[in-house]
Scaffold this active site. Structure first.
Site, PDB file in Angstrom:
ATOM      1  N   CYS A  12      -4.443   1.776  -1.571  1.00  0.00           N
ATOM      2  CA  CYS A  12      -4.500   0.830  -0.447  1.00  0.00           C
ATOM      3  C   CYS A  12      -4.512   1.641   0.841  1.00  0.00           C
ATOM      4  O   CYS A  12      -5.415   2.449   1.045  1.00  0.00           O
ATOM      5  CB  CYS A  12      -3.335  -0.160  -0.505  1.00  0.00           C
ATOM      6  SG  CYS A  12      -1.700   0.598  -0.521  1.00  0.00           S
ATOM      7  N   ARG A  34       0.973  -1.400  -1.160  1.00  0.00           N
ATOM      8  CA  ARG A  34       0.354  -2.571  -1.784  1.00  0.00           C
ATOM      9  C   ARG A  34      -0.194  -2.214  -3.176  1.00  0.00           C
ATOM     10  O   ARG A  34      -0.161  -3.007  -4.101  1.00  0.00           O
ATOM     11  CB  ARG A  34      -0.788  -3.097  -0.901  1.00  0.00           C
ATOM     12  CG  ARG A  34      -0.310  -3.870   0.297  1.00  0.00           C
ATOM     13  CD  ARG A  34      -1.463  -4.220   1.217  1.00  0.00           C
ATOM     14  NE  ARG A  34      -1.986  -3.074   1.938  1.00  0.00           N
ATOM     15  CZ  ARG A  34      -2.968  -3.134   2.835  1.00  0.00           C
ATOM     16  NH1 ARG A  34      -3.534  -4.294   3.094  1.00  0.00           N
ATOM     17  NH2 ARG A  34      -3.385  -2.052   3.460  1.00  0.00           N
TER      18      ARG A  34
END
Lengths: 148, 287
Positions: B245, B250
């Site tokens: 990410c 994430r």
């Protein structure tokens, strides 16, 4: 151009609290004072124009003109867990409402770090800085419209 | 949402419900850990007995861009009173994004007695369950950690380059605008920390939050997740997969989903992610 006096006072007050836990408590108390934009100013759905770019807490900024030509700033924070965004909204609303537009337009976005410290995620920094940037941009736009 | 056991996950035991947590608040073999993006949330109220593990202060090296080492991890575990026999249960804001990040870092040190509370903090709050501002204190534990193992679930940039050359699958879990590079070209956005926008060539785009039911923050069912990753993104449980990410937080959520809920054997998180790749000289980028 000077930073609005009330914002300087707020930042100095926060910086007098070097203990991280105490400062966090202060910010939580500030967030507890958050009042959403009154319905006479804006109602849901708020639309895209007042939305703060990059703010994951879905913050919105609204203005209301005072008789002297300065602005009151109002906020909405849609994320119920957006407690930092609410604290930032209270600080900006208290310190910048009614301040000279030219000064508000010059407030640097990195005041976020003076409020919260450097230990913020990039996403959180971006969102909070986006709130400051949006308030400044609104003041600048209004000042230019008035030829201030 | 259905019972966790009935959702068709490969390893349902890694998830626990809010009910389960509520019934284990006094269990000395369990340590509940809150990990958030917002630093004000835990001090404003948390699950009774939960400790906080903060991603910047507790999980990162204070100087280098890296995670804490063995000694730092041992000190962290001592501070929160966790032994090798303690089961840690993570929860947090943002649909457990930071909770799964902490979970992933704990796996670098092999603490596999670890679970995630399905639905995270928002579900606990919505159900009207108790929160407290009392910060618990546990007796310091004895904890001897292994050296951090970066070989199995973590990927570095040279490995990503090799992966790319071998045409092995990558999953970009950022937003569509970050994936296309559009976001860097929006002047009103603050600096993203990368000089170039786009994605690693060949990476499939599956934004991390697609794995979540937006109403209550719980994970989608096994069938729904398989449709998302296996049908749409064309990756299979036997594949060697790298996820990334912006800084690896994430993508740790997607790593958790692929590894634990879908049973993928080899998923690595490239935590250098776009803040490294988007600043590297000469690496290929696609838009």
């Amino acid at each position: 151009m000077a930073v609005p006096e009330k914002l300087t006072d707020t930042l100095e007050t926060l910086e007098m609290v070097p203990d991280r836990n105490e400062r966090i408590q202060l910010l939580i108390d500030l967030a507890g004072r958050f009042e959403e934009v009154p319905p006479r100013i804006a109602r849901r759905p708020f639309g895209e124009e007042p939305r703060v770019p990059a703010c994951e807490s879905e913050a919105f900024v609204f203005t209301e003109e005072r008789p002297d030509g300065t602005l009151d700033f109002h906020f909405a924070v849609e994320n119920p867990q957006g407690i930092s965004a609410k604290a930032m909204a209270v600080i900006l609303g208290d310190a910048l409402s009614g301040a000279p537009l030219a000064q508000v337009a010059q407030v640097p976005t990195d005041v976020v770090y003076r409020v919260f410290g450097r230990e913020l995620s990039m996403g959180k920094s971006m969102g909070l800085m986006g709130m400051v940037g949006m308030v400044s941009a609104m003041a600048k736009q209004r000042a230019e419209g008035k030829g201030v | 949402m259905s019972n966790i056991e009935s959702r068709g996950y490969a390893r349902p035991e890694v998830l626990v419900s809010t009910d389960w947590v509520a019934s284990h608040l006094q269990d000395p073999s369990i340590r509940i850990i809150e990990s958030n993006e917002d630093p004000l949330l835990y001090p404003s109220g948390h699950i009774p007995g939960a400790v906080e593990v903060d991603w910047t202060r507790d999980l990162n090296d204070p100087l280098r861009r890296d995670y804490l080492g063995r000694e730092g991890f041992e000190a962290l575990m001592r501070r929160i009173g966790v032994t090798k026999d303690t089961t840690v249960v993570f929860y947090g804001d943002r649909n457990n994004w930071w909770a799964t990040y902490a979970y992933w870092v704990f796996q670098l040190f092999g603490h596999d007695k670890a679970k995630v509370m399905d639905g995270g903090r928002i579900k606990w709050e919505k159900e009207g369950r108790p929160l407290t501002r009392d910060v618990p204190s546990y007796p310091a534990s004895e904890y001897r950690a292994s050296e951090r193992d970066d070989t199995k679930i973590r990927a570095f940039r040279d490995q990503v380059l090799e992966h790319l050359k071998s045409r092995k699958p990558l999953v970009d879990v950022r937003s569509p605008d970050e994936y296309t590079g559009k976001k860097l070209h929006m002047p009103e956005y603050p600096n993203e920390g990368a000089l170039r926008g786009g994605h690693i060539p060949g990476a499939a785009s599956v934004p991390w939050a697609k794995a979540i039911n937006p109403d209550d923050g719980t994970f989608k069912t096994g069938d729904e997740l398989r449709s998302l990753y296996e049908n749409d993104a064309k990756i299979k449980p036997g594949d060697d997969v790298i996820v990334y990410c912006r800084i690896g937080e994430r993508s740790s959520h997607t790593w958790f989903v692929l590894t634990n809920l879908l049973g993928f054997d080899k998923v690595r998180n490239y935590d250098g992610s776009w803040t490294e790749w988007g600043n590297l000289v000469g690496v290929p980028i696609e838009r």
